[in-house]
Design a protein around this motif. Structure first.
Motif, PDB file in Angstrom:
ATOM      1  N   SER A 446       0.715  -1.198   0.062  1.00  0.00           N
ATOM      2  CA  SER A 446      -0.024   0.096  -0.054  1.00  0.00           C
ATOM      3  C   SER A 446       0.991   1.200  -0.032  1.00  0.00           C
ATOM      4  CB  SER A 446      -0.960  -0.009   1.110  1.00  0.00           C
ATOM      5  OG  SER A 446      -0.754  -1.083   2.033  1.00  0.00           O
ATOM      6  N   GLY A 447       0.686   2.176  -0.814  1.00  0.00           N
ATOM      7  CA  GLY A 447       1.487   3.389  -1.084  1.00  0.00           C
ATOM      8  C   GLY A 447       2.735   3.210  -0.911  1.00  0.00           C
ATOM      9  N   VAL A 448       3.273   2.223  -1.816  1.00  0.00           N
ATOM     10  CA  VAL A 448       4.589   1.969  -1.593  1.00  0.00           C
ATOM     11  C   VAL A 448       5.501   3.206  -2.100  1.00  0.00           C
ATOM     12  CG1 VAL A 448       5.113   0.637  -3.939  1.00  0.00           C
ATOM     13  CG2 VAL A 448       6.342   0.080  -2.090  1.00  0.00           C
ATOM     14  N   GLU A 449       4.886   3.776  -3.100  1.00  0.00           N
ATOM     15  CA  GLU A 449       6.014   5.008  -3.684  1.00  0.00           C
ATOM     16  C   GLU A 449       6.043   6.025  -2.395  1.00  0.00           C
ATOM     17  OE1 GLU A 449       3.921   5.831  -7.257  1.00  0.00           O
ATOM     18  OE2 GLU A 449       5.706   5.199  -8.340  1.00  0.00           O
ATOM     19  N   ILE A 450       4.965   6.407  -2.030  1.00  0.00           N
ATOM     20  CA  ILE A 450       5.195   7.460  -0.744  1.00  0.00           C
ATOM     21  C   ILE A 450       6.022   6.940   0.209  1.00  0.00           C
ATOM     22  CG2 ILE A 450       3.183   7.142   0.313  1.00  0.00           C
ATOM     23  CD1 ILE A 450       3.532  10.433  -0.722  1.00  0.00           C
ATOM     24  N   ARG A 451       5.980   5.752   0.591  1.00  0.00           N
ATOM     25  CA  ARG A 451       6.588   5.261   1.721  1.00  0.00           C
ATOM     26  C   ARG A 451       8.180   5.157   1.503  1.00  0.00           C
ATOM     27  NH1 ARG A 451       3.280   2.942   5.839  1.00  0.00           N
ATOM     28  NH2 ARG A 451       1.126   2.867   4.919  1.00  0.00           N
ATOM     29  N   VAL A 452       8.249   4.825   0.232  1.00  0.00           N
ATOM     30  CA  VAL A 452       9.832   4.759  -0.160  1.00  0.00           C
ATOM     31  C   VAL A 452      10.298   6.190  -0.422  1.00  0.00           C
ATOM     32  CG1 VAL A 452      11.496   4.083  -2.254  1.00  0.00           C
ATOM     33  CG2 VAL A 452       9.717   2.505  -1.399  1.00  0.00           C
TER      34      VAL A 452
END
Length: 651
Positions: A446-452
């Motif tokens: 979930s929302g991996v781009e923002i987490r990265v």
DNA sequence: GCACCAGGCGCG
DNA sequence: AAAGCGCGCCTGGTGC
């Protein structure tokens, strides 16, 4: 060991007899042409030598007895400590009625032996050599190991010994290997003058041309047109072509820069895991294909009819569409200038047409009709028709190849068919199903781009928001659009944030999003205000590239090669490439569970896996666990989908 | 008639 | 100087 036989001239097909003029006794003109063509074909093929044969780097061909071939291969293994393997097939995928393994090539960088797998004695040589080699080399090994396994010449455990040259090639700086990972191009770049494959391929192409055979064949290409299926495997041109792949791959294996062993092992492990879907495939539900075709075919025809009535004769022609829209008074933006079109062409892309949807009168009708047509046409031609062919010409299974280092960021890609691009809605995914007694489980980050983004930049505000579950895009929307912001505003803000985060310009993004430059600027200002440390990190990434630092190590040790000439791409490469490592880690973890040996399909931020029906719930929970971890203090979280016999829509 | 390119669109 | 990023596959159109 038997003495090698000397190369002997062609025993080829009997020459046909040609018509002669009864009075002069000379060939007629047509017959003359025929004679010339036959001669050209013979010249392009070269002499014929019965298999097996050995070929050296100079292209010299030596006929061998099967036992001697085994001996030559064993010597190559002794020299290199590894065996390089390559195959030629009929060009049709495994499972297709016309699929056939035509030759198998084994050797090292000095000698390649070309063998005929249909001859039991040679098949035994192949089996023995493949089983005996302590290491195997191939370039894009899936293309070789899958047909070999289907022919019963090895089993999937061969992956344990496979060192695919694609791995070091794609881990190396693309400026040193060329962007195309294909063997011919790579050999040309890395081996330069000593490469054998480029020239051998030219001769092969000339042979195909002399016969009028196709190189680029499809599942529906008639078998008599396919060069791969028709060509005589014993002609010198094909022997050299087949052998050259082994000679060059073996040379590449020792010349490509070797990454740290831990990185290589990680890549080998994930390649082995993703290869299973190519070996075993996923079942295609023919009834679902038929059902969807029955919906989309008449709808596409109806849309084409509407287009004709509105003055566009050929529904798929963008040029006719642009012409007609211009006649109706619509002003179209232009596409990117290119060599062929220095001023660009009028653009009729969906993004452009969407903005013109409300145009009153026939122009608006035309736009609605063409968007409708394109949708049905895409679903039919890109997805449903190829799946139907898999059922009718094949065995009803899709066996995609996953390239684990498919892209310059490190992301995976998928081909034949590309199961990573199935529409999220509309039931197309449901054409892909689990085997009887099994179910598909899946989960996505979930929302991996923002987490990265947060993890890499360590932006305290992003970190806090993620921890507290605050909605960044909503915050941006509020700052940019005011307290009365709508859901549509939030979506615009989200696209704007990602677009800008990845290096997009204000003007260009404003155009793409259909907002004014002022609004786009407000979105960017909002992001700067909310996440200044992220913005600083992105700026620093670009600055590093400008100063010549183009190697970014991921947490897993792989180097991401940032594009030197495009500093603005650096943040995206870092984020996309890091997210890829999270996917790899999840696949490696999944492989340690009790479902580890099964078929999986990675889709960037999603993993689909086939498990026994009874295990659905537990396996889903385990998959989520495998995908969950911490990255530089940020929780990486996965969301499960409902298990299902058929792959479900994702909305 | 084939190979190639551009535009377009599917996904992330 | 400025440039959202990464892919694969389809059609139409062009050039050989």
């Amino acid at each position: 060991m038997n003495p090698p036989q000397t190369t002997r001239p062609s025993t080829g097909a009997k020459r046909p007899t040609y018509k002669t003029n009864p009075t002069t006794g000379r060939y007629t003109k047509a017959a003359q042409k025929e004679v010339e063509r036959a001669e050209a074909r013979r010249a392009a093929a070269g002499e014929s030598v019965p298999l097996p044969v050995a070929v050296d780097r100079s292209g010299a061909i030596t006929g061998l007895a099967p036992a001697a071939a085994g001996q030559v291969v064993a010597e190559a293994i002794g020299r290199a400590g590894a065996l390089t393997v390559d195959v030629e097939t009929s060009g049709y995928p495994v499972g297709h009625a016309n699929a056939a393994l035509r030759t198998v090539q084994l050797g090292d960088e000095h000698t390649a032996v070309v063998l005929d797998p249909d001859d039991p004695a040679q098949a035994q040589v192949i089996r023995t050599a493949l089983a005996a080699a302590p290491r195997l080399h191939a370039h894009s090994a899936t293309a070789d190991l899958v047909p070999l396994a289907h022919a019963g010449l090895l089993d999937e455990s061969a992956w344990d010994r496979m060192y695919d040259t694609v791995i070091p090639a794609k881990l190396a700086d693309p400026t040193s290997t060329g962007s195309d990972p294909g063997l011919k191009q790579l050999a040309g770049t890395v081996l330069a003058d000593s490469a054998t494959a480029p020239e051998a391929d030219k001769a092969r192409a000339a042979l195909f041309k002399a016969h009028g055979w196709l190189t680029d064949t499809k599942a529906l290409t008639p078998v008599e047109r396919s060069g791969w299926a028709q060509v005589d495997s014993t002609c010198a041109t094909m022997i050299r072509y087949a052998a050259s792949d082994v000679l060059d791959t073996a040379a590449l294996a020792v010349r490509l820069p070797q990454p740290p062993p831990a990185v290589t092992e990680r890549e080998r492990a994930v390649q082995r895991i993703t290869a299973r879907v190519a070996h075993r495939g996923l079942r295609v539900d023919r009834d679902q294909v038929t059902h969807l075709e029955a919906v989309h075919t008449p709808a596409m025809h109806a849309a084409a009819e509407r287009l004709r009535a509105l003055g566009v004769e050929s529904a798929g022609s963008d040029r006719q569409l642009a012409e007609r829209l211009t006649e109706l008074g619509v002003t179209l933006p232009r596409t990117q200038p290119s060599t062929r079109h220095p001023n660009g062409q009028p653009s009729v892309a969906a993004g452009v047409l969407d903005g013109l949807k409300g145009t009153p009168g026939p122009a608006g009708d035309l736009i609605a009709a063409v968007l409708d047509y394109r949708h049905h046409e895409t679903v039919l031609t890109t997805f449903l028709e190829p799946y139907r062919v898999l059922c009718e010409a094949g065995d009803g299974r899709a066996r995609p190849t996953v390239y684990t280092l498919g892209t310059d960021t490190g992301r995976m890609s998928c081909v034949r068919p590309n199961l990573q691009q199935l529409p999220r809605e509309g039931g197309v995914r449901a054409c892909i199903t689990a085997d009887p007694g099994h179910t598909l489980v899946s989960a996505d980050f979930s929302g991996v781009e923002i987490r990265v983004m947060a993890a890499l930049s360590q932006d305290p505000e992003l970190i806090r928001q993620l921890r507290e579950g605050v909605d960044l895009h909503a915050m941006v929307a509020e700052l940019a659009f005011g307290p009365g912001w709508t859901k549509a505003n939030r979506y615009t803000a989200k696209r704007g944030v990602f677009g800008w985060a990845y290096g997009g310009g204000i003007e260009s993004l404003a155009r793409q999003l259909g907002v004014t430059a002022d609004v786009m600027q407000a979105i960017v200002d909002a992001l700067r205000q909310i996440a200044p440390a992220y913005v600083a990190w992105a700026d620093e990434m670009k600055r590093m590239v400008r100063s010549g630092a183009t190697q970014m190590p991921t947490y897993a040790g792989r180097i991401i090669h940032l594009p030197r000439d495009y500093p603005h791409k650096a943040p995206n490469y870092a984020i996309q490439g890091t997210a890829r490592e999270l996917l790899v880690d999840a696949l490696l973890a999944w492989d340690q569970t009790r479902w580890g040996g099964g078929v999986v399909l990675p889709v960037h931020d999603e993993i689909v896996a086939m498990v026994p029906e009874a295990d659905a719930a537990f396996a889903t929970a385990e998959l989520v666990r495998c995908m969950s971890r911490e990255l530089y203090g940020i929780q990486i979280v996965a969301e499960p989908s409902e298990p299902s016999a058929a792959w479900r829509d994702s909305v």
